[in-house]
Design a protein around this motif. Sequence first.
Motif, PDB file in Angstrom:
ATOM      1  N   GLN A 266       0.827  -1.202   0.000  1.00 58.61           N
ATOM      2  CA  GLN A 266       0.000   0.000   0.000  1.00 58.61           C
ATOM      3  C   GLN A 266       0.861   1.252   0.000  1.00 58.61           C
ATOM      4  OE1 GLN A 266      -3.541   0.060  -0.224  1.00 58.61           O
ATOM      5  NE2 GLN A 266      -2.923   2.136  -0.801  1.00 58.61           N
ATOM      6  N   GLN A 267       1.964   1.220   0.756  1.00 59.06           N
ATOM      7  CA  GLN A 267       2.876   2.356   0.787  1.00 59.06           C
ATOM      8  C   GLN A 267       3.508   2.584  -0.587  1.00 59.06           C
ATOM      9  OE1 GLN A 267       5.694   1.634   3.940  1.00 59.06           O
ATOM     10  NE2 GLN A 267       4.174   1.842   5.564  1.00 59.06           N
ATOM     11  N   LYS A 268       3.877   1.498  -1.245  1.00 63.84           N
ATOM     12  CA  LYS A 268       4.462   1.617  -2.582  1.00 63.84           C
ATOM     13  C   LYS A 268       3.453   2.208  -3.561  1.00 63.84           C
ATOM     14  CE  LYS A 268       7.679  -2.253  -2.046  1.00 63.84           C
ATOM     15  NZ  LYS A 268       8.065  -3.618  -2.532  1.00 63.84           N
ATOM     16  N   LEU A 269       2.211   1.778  -3.447  1.00 60.69           N
ATOM     17  CA  LEU A 269       1.174   2.282  -4.343  1.00 60.69           C
ATOM     18  C   LEU A 269       0.901   3.760  -4.075  1.00 60.69           C
ATOM     19  CD1 LEU A 269      -0.657   1.025  -6.579  1.00 60.69           C
ATOM     20  CD2 LEU A 269      -2.452   0.913  -4.858  1.00 60.69           C
ATOM     21  N   ASP A 270       0.854   4.149  -2.810  1.00 69.26           N
ATOM     22  CA  ASP A 270       0.619   5.553  -2.451  1.00 69.26           C
ATOM     23  C   ASP A 270       1.735   6.451  -2.979  1.00 69.26           C
ATOM     24  OD1 ASP A 270      -1.694   4.830  -1.152  1.00 69.26           O
ATOM     25  OD2 ASP A 270      -0.800   4.787   0.845  1.00 69.26           O
ATOM     26  N   LYS A 271       2.967   5.936  -2.933  1.00 67.32           N
ATOM     27  CA  LYS A 271       4.108   6.701  -3.454  1.00 67.32           C
ATOM     28  C   LYS A 271       3.962   6.922  -4.952  1.00 67.32           C
ATOM     29  CE  LYS A 271       9.155   6.739  -3.795  1.00 67.32           C
ATOM     30  NZ  LYS A 271      10.417   6.024  -3.468  1.00 67.32           N
ATOM     31  N   LEU A 272       3.545   5.877  -5.674  1.00 71.82           N
ATOM     32  CA  LEU A 272       3.362   6.005  -7.116  1.00 71.82           C
ATOM     33  C   LEU A 272       2.267   7.004  -7.456  1.00 71.82           C
ATOM     34  CD1 LEU A 272       3.611   2.294  -8.360  1.00 71.82           C
ATOM     35  CD2 LEU A 272       5.227   4.145  -8.814  1.00 71.82           C
ATOM     36  N   ARG A 273       1.224   7.042  -6.647  1.00 68.90           N
ATOM     37  CA  ARG A 273       0.104   7.958  -6.908  1.00 68.90           C
ATOM     38  C   ARG A 273       0.555   9.410  -6.886  1.00 68.90           C
ATOM     39  NH1 ARG A 273      -3.401   4.466  -3.528  1.00 68.90           N
ATOM     40  NH2 ARG A 273      -4.848   3.395  -4.935  1.00 68.90           N
ATOM     41  N   GLY A 274       1.618   9.702  -6.144  1.00 71.52           N
ATOM     42  CA  GLY A 274       2.081  11.079  -6.024  1.00 71.52           C
ATOM     43  C   GLY A 274       3.071  11.497  -7.089  1.00 71.52           C
ATOM     44  N   LEU A 275       3.338  10.622  -8.062  1.00 75.73           N
ATOM     45  CA  LEU A 275       4.336  10.918  -9.091  1.00 75.73           C
ATOM     46  C   LEU A 275       3.684  11.066 -10.457  1.00 75.73           C
ATOM     47  CD1 LEU A 275       7.073   8.340  -8.000  1.00 75.73           C
ATOM     48  CD2 LEU A 275       6.943  10.762  -7.414  1.00 75.73           C
TER      49      LEU A 275
ATOM     50  N   GLY B  96       4.754  11.704 -14.909  1.00 72.30           N
ATOM     51  CA  GLY B  96       5.736  11.817 -15.971  1.00 72.30           C
ATOM     52  C   GLY B  96       6.979  10.970 -15.774  1.00 72.30           C
ATOM     53  N   ASP B  97       8.154  11.584 -15.992  1.00 65.77           N
ATOM     54  CA  ASP B  97       9.423  10.865 -15.903  1.00 65.77           C
ATOM     55  C   ASP B  97       9.643  10.248 -14.531  1.00 65.77           C
ATOM     56  OD1 ASP B  97      10.047  11.504 -18.517  1.00 65.77           O
ATOM     57  OD2 ASP B  97      11.183  13.311 -17.974  1.00 65.77           O
ATOM     58  N   GLN B  98       9.267  10.990 -13.485  1.00 63.31           N
ATOM     59  CA  GLN B  98       9.447  10.469 -12.129  1.00 63.31           C
ATOM     60  C   GLN B  98       8.614   9.220 -11.912  1.00 63.31           C
ATOM     61  OE1 GLN B  98       8.568  13.790  -9.497  1.00 63.31           O
ATOM     62  NE2 GLN B  98      10.743  14.234  -9.267  1.00 63.31           N
ATOM     63  N   PHE B  99       7.400   9.229 -12.420  1.00 61.91           N
ATOM     64  CA  PHE B  99       6.557   8.040 -12.295  1.00 61.91           C
ATOM     65  C   PHE B  99       7.171   6.878 -13.064  1.00 61.91           C
ATOM     66  CE2 PHE B  99       3.431   5.019 -13.700  1.00 61.91           C
ATOM     67  CZ  PHE B  99       2.671   4.798 -12.563  1.00 61.91           C
ATOM     68  N   ASP B 100       7.588   7.131 -14.305  1.00 66.77           N
ATOM     69  CA  ASP B 100       8.141   6.067 -15.137  1.00 66.77           C
ATOM     70  C   ASP B 100       9.309   5.375 -14.449  1.00 66.77           C
ATOM     71  OD1 ASP B 100       6.277   6.854 -16.973  1.00 66.77           O
ATOM     72  OD2 ASP B 100       7.698   7.716 -18.399  1.00 66.77           O
ATOM     73  N   SER B 101      10.228   6.178 -13.910  1.00 66.12           N
ATOM     74  CA  SER B 101      11.404   5.622 -13.251  1.00 66.12           C
ATOM     75  C   SER B 101      11.028   4.806 -12.026  1.00 66.12           C
ATOM     76  CB  SER B 101      12.357   6.752 -12.849  1.00 66.12           C
ATOM     77  OG  SER B 101      13.485   6.248 -12.169  1.00 66.12           O
ATOM     78  N   ALA B 102      10.151   5.360 -11.181  1.00 66.86           N
ATOM     79  CA  ALA B 102       9.764   4.670  -9.953  1.00 66.86           C
ATOM     80  C   ALA B 102       8.945   3.412 -10.255  1.00 66.86           C
ATOM     81  CB  ALA B 102       8.961   5.611  -9.055  1.00 66.86           C
TER      82      ALA B 102
ATOM     83  N   LEU C  36       9.021   1.460 -13.014  1.00 63.56           N
ATOM     84  CA  LEU C  36       9.854   0.403 -13.563  1.00 63.56           C
ATOM     85  C   LEU C  36      10.776  -0.198 -12.504  1.00 63.56           C
ATOM     86  CD1 LEU C  36      10.790   1.732 -17.123  1.00 63.56           C
ATOM     87  CD2 LEU C  36       8.962   0.169 -16.452  1.00 63.56           C
ATOM     88  N   GLN C  37      11.280   0.655 -11.600  1.00 68.58           N
ATOM     89  CA  GLN C  37      12.084   0.121 -10.498  1.00 68.58           C
ATOM     90  C   GLN C  37      11.235  -0.792  -9.625  1.00 68.58           C
ATOM     91  OE1 GLN C  37      15.425   0.297  -9.476  1.00 68.58           O
ATOM     92  NE2 GLN C  37      14.613  -1.277  -8.120  1.00 68.58           N
ATOM     93  N   GLY C  38      10.028  -0.337  -9.309  1.00 71.06           N
ATOM     94  CA  GLY C  38       9.130  -1.146  -8.489  1.00 71.06           C
ATOM     95  C   GLY C  38       8.751  -2.451  -9.177  1.00 71.06           C
ATOM     96  N   GLN C  39       8.582  -2.405 -10.493  1.00 72.48           N
ATOM     97  CA  GLN C  39       8.233  -3.615 -11.236  1.00 72.48           C
ATOM     98  C   GLN C  39       9.391  -4.608 -11.278  1.00 72.48           C
ATOM     99  OE1 GLN C  39       5.088  -4.568 -12.859  1.00 72.48           O
ATOM    100  NE2 GLN C  39       4.725  -3.200 -11.147  1.00 72.48           N
TER     101      GLN C  39
END
Length: 307
Positions: free
Chosen positions: A110-119, A121-127, A129-132
């Motif tokens: 849930q924490q990982k998902l919440d972090k992604l929700r706040g990103l 563009g490029d920041q989202f893409d990087s985070a 793919l790292q998470g995946q």
Amino acid sequence: MKRHHLLATAAMILFTAPALSLAQTPAPAKTVTEKGQLAQQDMTFAQKAAVSDMFEIQAGKLAQDQAKDQGVKQFGSQMVSDHTKTSEAMKAMAQEKSMTLPTKLDSEHQQKLDKLRGLKGDQFDSAYLQGQTDAHQTAVTLFRQQAENGKDADLKRFAEQTLPTLEQHLRHVRDMRPGVASAAGGTAQQGTSFEKMIGKDVYGENGKKLGDVADIILDAQSGKATQVILNRGGILGIGAKHVALDYNLLRADGDRVVARQVTEDQVKQMAEFKYDDNTVSLGKRHGGTADHSGMSTTGGTQPRNPQ
């Protein structure tokens, strides 16, 4: 009265005969495990797999909406589709086996998902793919262990059938990371893409050839290039070895790459680079079996991505 007694006796014989027959015949093997009979390993696997599917589906939907790179969007869509299928399959087995599966994410996911929700563009893409990368490394290990050591036949079979898809997901996301990071300016510091560097000749500042690029080592967390692996071909394979140079020492110079502050003598004295299970590289992105000198790389120096 006598007639009534005979009917009762006949009824007792009728209902007793099948029971005696079943007691003498071995029961058929069950494919459905009754509640309370699953081994702890099987229950743990099912619960973790269910949470993993939920996370992949929800994170994939975020990627469809918030990713900048079209490839990341498409990968997110694929995750939603593939993990919805495995989620439904797991739910069907859970119903048959009277298992109770989690219906929401645990705190970690849930924490990982919440972090992604706040990103965005490029920041989202990087985070993302790292998470995946992290999530699929964990999933591959989980499913592989279940496929090898699972107790329940159905869950074991499910793990065996699903594992190849998860391994394909992991290869896919590893292949995507360098290109996405390069497009975002996070890697390929000299403006040369990872793919274009593979096979290029590398020269010292004195103009002497040091070797050719056989592989690029990536930071497991950020996806940035950290080292370039030079192929020192030797003569007819004699004296061949791979050595590692700091990526930041390299600069593009037309069709070749120059290593600053590095001489041929220094490279000769460098120890052979050794890959380990934690090494993340581009070495086999396209399933190649030989390096750019034409020598086989099936030995201990084979560039590889760990599984």
